[in-house]
Design a protein around this motif. Structure first.
Motif, PDB file in Angstrom:
ATOM      1  N   GLY A   1       0.830  -1.202   0.000  1.00 42.17           N
ATOM      2  CA  GLY A   1       0.000   0.000   0.000  1.00 42.17           C
ATOM      3  C   GLY A   1       0.859   1.244   0.000  1.00 42.17           C
ATOM      4  O   GLY A   1       2.058   1.191   0.286  1.00 42.17           O
TER       5      GLY A   1
ATOM      6  N   ASN B   1       0.714   5.640   0.979  1.00 42.44           N
ATOM      7  CA  ASN B   1       0.116   6.901   1.408  1.00 42.44           C
ATOM      8  C   ASN B   1       1.059   8.021   1.012  1.00 42.44           C
ATOM      9  O   ASN B   1       2.286   7.869   1.119  1.00 42.44           O
TER      10      ASN B   1
ATOM     11  N   LYS C   1      -9.696   6.214   4.684  1.00 46.00           N
ATOM     12  CA  LYS C   1      -8.970   5.315   3.793  1.00 46.00           C
ATOM     13  C   LYS C   1      -7.483   5.248   4.137  1.00 46.00           C
ATOM     14  O   LYS C   1      -6.880   4.169   4.103  1.00 46.00           O
ATOM     15  N   HIS C   2      -6.891   6.389   4.472  1.00 44.22           N
ATOM     16  CA  HIS C   2      -5.482   6.379   4.881  1.00 44.22           C
ATOM     17  C   HIS C   2      -5.331   5.617   6.198  1.00 44.22           C
ATOM     18  O   HIS C   2      -4.355   4.883   6.403  1.00 44.22           O
TER      19      HIS C   2
ATOM     20  N   ASN D   1      -5.369   1.991   5.647  1.00 45.73           N
ATOM     21  CA  ASN D   1      -4.100   1.578   5.062  1.00 45.73           C
ATOM     22  C   ASN D   1      -3.031   1.406   6.145  1.00 45.73           C
ATOM     23  O   ASN D   1      -2.314   0.404   6.187  1.00 45.73           O
TER      24      ASN D   1
ATOM     25  N   TYR E   1       0.024  -5.944   7.139  1.00 48.63           N
ATOM     26  CA  TYR E   1       1.294  -5.291   6.848  1.00 48.63           C
ATOM     27  C   TYR E   1       2.302  -5.594   7.955  1.00 48.63           C
ATOM     28  O   TYR E   1       1.969  -5.613   9.142  1.00 48.63           O
TER      29      TYR E   1
ATOM     30  N   GLN F   1     -10.325  -5.715   5.514  1.00 48.71           N
ATOM     31  CA  GLN F   1      -9.307  -5.167   4.638  1.00 48.71           C
ATOM     32  C   GLN F   1      -9.984  -4.457   3.477  1.00 48.71           C
ATOM     33  O   GLN F   1     -11.170  -4.665   3.229  1.00 48.71           O
TER      34      GLN F   1
ATOM     35  N   LEU G   1      -6.380   5.856  -0.783  1.00 47.36           N
ATOM     36  CA  LEU G   1      -5.842   4.595  -0.278  1.00 47.36           C
ATOM     37  C   LEU G   1      -5.477   3.707  -1.452  1.00 47.36           C
ATOM     38  O   LEU G   1      -6.239   3.555  -2.391  1.00 47.36           O
TER      39      LEU G   1
ATOM     40  N   THR H   1      -3.994  -0.191  -2.123  1.00 43.69           N
ATOM     41  CA  THR H   1      -3.583  -1.470  -1.575  1.00 43.69           C
ATOM     42  C   THR H   1      -3.649  -2.518  -2.669  1.00 43.69           C
ATOM     43  O   THR H   1      -4.567  -2.510  -3.474  1.00 43.69           O
TER      44      THR H   1
ATOM     45  N   ALA I   1      -8.187  -0.582  -4.337  1.00 44.41           N
ATOM     46  CA  ALA I   1      -8.340   0.578  -3.504  1.00 44.41           C
ATOM     47  C   ALA I   1      -9.637   1.275  -3.842  1.00 44.41           C
ATOM     48  O   ALA I   1     -10.307   0.920  -4.787  1.00 44.41           O
TER      49      ALA I   1
END
Length: 307
Positions: free
Chosen positions: A127, A129, A149-150, A153, A159, A198, A211, A213, A222
């Motif tokens: 992902g 940002n 959305k951030h 992420n 992750y 997710q 976002l 991903t 995303a």
């Protein structure tokens, strides 16, 4: 001295019952000085970058620590700073500055995954940002956390690694500091329980979202549109430390000058009301509202942006 200050700041017979600072000739002179000063700032940036230049207090260490703090508050495991992802973030930041764009996808169609793979990072999940225009790592991370959305992420359970780049340069003709965050989980690592939600995969999305991903063997997934927040982004630290920060110094001067004239107008209005001075030229209230709007515009102008 007192009489001089009174002549400058307060309406009286000596200044035709209007503070001298608010006379048209003085205001025109003030505008000319501001315009000239802006030209001098540009010349100073070009000739003496050690005096007036891009300066940032944002460090990769702070960004990692704050990101892991937010994950810990949500009961998630910390991310490990990964050299390959940091290299990918640097490649992405350099590409944005070189090609002058602000997006997850480059103008020639390169997605974030191109830079991650180019850096040698083999991922199961990944992902990205982005941020620009922030003055501190706290502002950057808080801006990401305030955007759903951030936030998703940053708090994605699967992750395990993170990389950052903090880079200064010109984007869209403006000096700025870019912050790139690349997140990932290396291929072959056990995947966390599917209990955690997710991002919902989309079939063939264009990566121009807040976002981003993706899974290693699928198209990027995303969904969202760019957000605006209070700050700016970057990846690798800037070594040069100029005396004055070209990103914030001019804006701070502008805010101080506008606030000063708001004060003078309010003071003039109060004195006129108390002394019951009658004059043909008024409209102080209109001027105050206008200057307040200008002040708010300058504040918004200095806010950072996330993507």
């Amino acid at each position: 001295m007192i009489n001089f200050l009174s002549h400058i700041f307060l309406p009286a017979e000596s200044n035709n019952y209007r503070a001298k600072l608010l006379h048209h000739n003085v205001l025109i002179l003030f505008i000319a000085v501001v315009f000239t000063s802006s030209l001098l700032f540009d010349a100073l940036k070009a000739t003496l970058p050690s005096v007036l230049g891009i300066q940032t207090n944002i460090t990769v260490e702070q960004l990692v620590a704050l990101t892991n703090q937010k994950r810990a508050e949500s009961g998630l495991s910390p991310l490990t700073l990964n050299d390959q992802l940091s290299n990918a973030a640097s490649l992405k930041a350099a590409d944005m500055l070189e090609k002058d764009y602000w997006a997850h996808n480059s103008p020639d169609g390169n997605t974030p995954w191109v830079f991650i793979k180019q850096a040698g990072y083999s991922y199961t999940y990944a992902g990205e940002n982005l941020a620009k225009g922030f003055n501190s790592a706290e502002e950057v991370v808080n801006a990401w956390m305030e955007s759903p959305k951030h936030r998703d992420n940053m708090l994605f359970k699967n992750y395990s690694d993170v990389g950052f780049s903090v880079v200064s340069g010109k984007l869209g003709g403006q000096d700025t500091v870019l912050i790139v965050q690349e997140l990932g989980d290396q291929a072959g690592r056990p995947i966390a329980s599917s209990e955690t939600s997710q991002p919902t995969p989309l079939p063939e999305p264009q990566i121009t979202q807040t976002l981003v991903t993706a899974k290693s063997d699928s198209t990027p997934a995303a969904a969202s549109t760019p957000d605006t927040a209070v700050g700016v982004f970057a990846t690798s630290e800037t070594n040069q430390r100029p005396i004055l920060n070209s990103l914030s110094f001019p804006l701070n001067i502008d805010k101080a000058l506008v606030a000063f004239f708001i004060f003078v107008f309010i003071l003039d209005m109060i004195v006129v009301e108390r002394k019951r001075i009658v004059r043909l030229v008024g409209h102080n209230t209109d001027h105050i509202f206008f200057l307040v709007a200008v002040f708010l515009f300058i504040v918004v102008l200095g806010r950072g942006v996330i993507l």
